[in-house]
Design an enzyme around this catalytic site. Structure first.
Site, PDB file in Angstrom:
ATOM      1  NE  ARG A 133      38.467   1.816   0.111  1.00  0.00           N
ATOM      2  CZ  ARG A 133      37.383   1.943   0.858  1.00  0.00           C
ATOM      3  NH1 ARG A 133      37.475   2.426   2.082  1.00  0.00           N
ATOM      4  NH2 ARG A 133      36.205   1.603   0.390  1.00  0.00           N
ATOM      5  CE  LYS A 169      15.580  -2.469   1.714  1.00  0.00           C
ATOM      6  NZ  LYS A 169      15.386  -1.200   2.408  1.00  0.00           N
ATOM      7  N   GLY A 209      32.387  -2.056  -3.764  1.00  0.00           N
ATOM      8  CA  GLY A 209      31.608  -2.602  -2.650  1.00  0.00           C
ATOM      9  C   GLY A 209      31.597  -4.115  -2.630  1.00  0.00           C
ATOM     10  N   GLY A 265      29.783   3.452  -3.824  1.00  0.00           N
ATOM     11  CA  GLY A 265      28.788   4.516  -4.053  1.00  0.00           C
ATOM     12  C   GLY A 265      29.062   5.272  -5.336  1.00  0.00           C
TER      13      GLY A 265
HETATM   14  P1  AMP Z   1      23.722  -4.661  -1.961  1.00  0.00           P
HETATM   15  O1  AMP Z   1      24.425  -3.903  -0.886  1.00  0.00           O
HETATM   16  O2  AMP Z   1      22.328  -4.225  -2.196  1.00  0.00           O
HETATM   17  O3  AMP Z   1      24.556  -4.748  -3.236  1.00  0.00           O
HETATM   18  O4  AMP Z   1      23.587  -6.155  -1.398  1.00  0.00           O
HETATM   19  C1  AMP Z   1      24.678  -6.997  -1.236  1.00  0.00           C
HETATM   20  C2  AMP Z   1      24.280  -8.126  -0.354  1.00  0.00           C
HETATM   21  O5  AMP Z   1      23.196  -8.812  -0.922  1.00  0.00           O
HETATM   22  C3  AMP Z   1      25.367  -9.141  -0.123  1.00  0.00           C
HETATM   23  O6  AMP Z   1      25.829  -9.060   1.199  1.00  0.00           O
HETATM   24  C4  AMP Z   1      24.671 -10.490  -0.384  1.00  0.00           C
HETATM   25  O7  AMP Z   1      24.892 -11.427   0.631  1.00  0.00           O
HETATM   26  C5  AMP Z   1      23.207 -10.106  -0.392  1.00  0.00           C
HETATM   27  N1  AMP Z   1      22.410 -11.033  -1.170  1.00  0.00           N
HETATM   28  C6  AMP Z   1      22.627 -11.489  -2.400  1.00  0.00           C
HETATM   29  N2  AMP Z   1      21.671 -12.390  -2.757  1.00  0.00           N
HETATM   30  C7  AMP Z   1      20.844 -12.509  -1.710  1.00  0.00           C
HETATM   31  C8  AMP Z   1      19.683 -13.300  -1.452  1.00  0.00           C
HETATM   32  N3  AMP Z   1      19.203 -14.142  -2.361  1.00  0.00           N
HETATM   33  N4  AMP Z   1      19.071 -13.146  -0.259  1.00  0.00           N
HETATM   34  C9  AMP Z   1      19.556 -12.299   0.669  1.00  0.00           C
HETATM   35  N5  AMP Z   1      20.644 -11.539   0.481  1.00  0.00           N
HETATM   36  C10 AMP Z   1      21.286 -11.639  -0.698  1.00  0.00           C
END
Ligand code: AMP
Length: 401
Positions: A37, A205, A358, A381
């Site tokens: 950064r 999610k 991220g 974000g």
């Molecule tokens: P997010 O913060 O919602 O973008 O989620 C990112 C995280 O989702 C990363 O740390 C990944 O390890 C996780 N991720 C990706 N695919 C899967 C999966 N099939 N099951 C569980 N976690 C996952």
């Protein structure tokens, strides 16, 4: 509307207050663990110094509110290690680190500055008024300067005194190179993208990304869904998903998204096969199964080879790809193939590739492919809020050209 840029400003002899994102990962002793950064702001920093400006830098570091009752932990959030690191990167430039954000000592130090020098203010979040966007703090910051430059994309989605309030009290507010580049690439996706425009969404999610998905459905030709969130879509289609990540609240949303995609003529691609494991571990037993074939006790942790082929074929036909969220648990080598395959395909093709901040940015960096992408966003974000179509207060506050 095009925003004023740092290159539009007359900087010679001027006091330039620049908000940067020096919220860096630290070692236990407070020293800088990852200076990405800081390096990302160097172009704007050098530009101001080379054009004879007196540069006042400010940033937040960590979350002082969380450790306010622990003086030792709070002390680790002072900007001293960052100042030292910055001085090391800018060999020979005088960097004076202040112990306050505003106040008499800061005013005196700024008055004593010569062109080509830097004053770094203390952690902006040490001031209570920062996150409250207190006008008194914003005005005190603005009084230090003739012009304001925003180069902290990671915080432009927050209306804080140092990102938004300050612009109300300063004569001119412009975007630094980093923020200008972020606006250019996301502006392209949202405004006038080269088509076909493909969005790849992954991560954990569905419900976290509802507004992003809804907005993207109005923009893209193809929406590709992978990662943890894809299992909620499979569940909504009536498939068994075993122990795979399920976002209960997202099932209804997923159904709605599938309907909306049909209505709007957007192609929606979901995994057709998955790498499943009998535990959430790099040592787990794994196998590849088709959609619908996930047995009880198994969980999907990556997209399968057929899915990767399908997704990369789509990428090769695209003109612009925006990617937010890994398509598997890339942090574990066994489940990184899907995310790696997509990153490699983007790196090898001529497509305009825009990587959300991220986790996705972390993934392409881990693979050593970050510099093969057209743009890797520095704001997790902020980039999501851009894709949601929201107005980001720290950008809206900059002067129009
Ligand atoms: P997010 O913060 O919602 O973008 O989620 C990112 C995280 O989702 C990363 O740390 C990944 O390890 C996780 N991720 C990706 N695919 C899967 C999966 N099939 N099951 C569980 N976690 C996952």
């Amino acid at each position: 509307m095009k925003k004023l840029s740092i290159t539009d400003l007359d900087l010679a002899g001027k006091r330039v207050l620049m908000r940067v994102d020096f919220n860096v990962p630290q070692h236990e002793d407070g020293t800088v663990r990852d200076d990405t950064r800081i390096r990302a702001a160097l172009q704007s920093i050098r530009y101001v110094l080379d054009h004879g400006g007196k540069l006042i830098l400010m940033s937040h570091l960590g979350r002082p509110k969380k450790v306010k009752d622990d003086p030792a932990k709070l002390a680790l959030l002072k900007m001293d290690p960052v100042a030292k690191h910055l001085a090391g990167l800018l060999d020979g430039v005088k960097v004076t680190k202040m112990d306050q954000v505003v106040g008499d000592a800061v005013t005196a130090a700024v008055e004593a500055m010569a062109p080509g020098e830097i004053v770094l203010l203390e952690n902006t979040r040490f001031e209570q008024g920062e996150e409250k966007n207190d006008p008194a703090l914003a005005e005190a910051l603005a009084k230090l300067a003739d012009v304001y430059v925003s180069d902290a994309f990671g915080t432009v989605h927050r209306a804080h005194a140092s990102t938004e309030g300050v612009t109300r009290f300063v004569a001119q507010s412009a975007a630094g190179f980093l923020v200008a580049r972020e606006m250019e690439y996301f502006g392209q996706v949202l405004g006038n993208p080269k088509r076909p425009l493909v969005a790849i969404l992954g991560g954990a999610k569905v419900s976290d990304k509802i507004t992003v998905i809804e907005n993207l459905l109005n923009l893209v030709d193809t929406l590709v869904v992978g990662g943890g969130m894809a299992y909620t879509f499979m569940k909504a289609q009536g498939h068994e998903i075993g122990n795979s990540l399920l976002d209960e609240a997202g099932i209804e949303v997923a159904g709605k998204v599938m309907g909306l995609a049909r209505e709007k003529g957007v192609e929606l691609l979901l995994p057709v096969d998955n790498i499943v494991a009998d535990a959430f571990s790099n040592d787990a037993n794994t196998k590849t199964v088709e959609v619908g074939g996930i047995e009880a006790g198994w969980e999907g942790l990556d997209i399968g080879p057929k899915t990767l082929a399908l997704f990369t074929e789509t990428i090769r036909k695209a003109a612009t790809v925006v990617w937010n969220g890994p398509v598997g648990v890339f942090e574990m080598e066994k489940f990184a193939k899907g995310t790696l395959g997509i990153a490699q395909c983007l790196a090898e093709s001529d497509v305009i590739s825009i990587i959300g901040g991220g986790d996705t940015a972390a993934a392409v960096k881990q693979f050593g492919l970050a510099d093969k992408m057209s743009h890797v966003s520095t704001g997790g974000g902020a980039s999501l809020e851009m894709l949601e179509g929201k107005t980001l207060p720290g950008l809206a506050a900059l002067n129009d050209k």
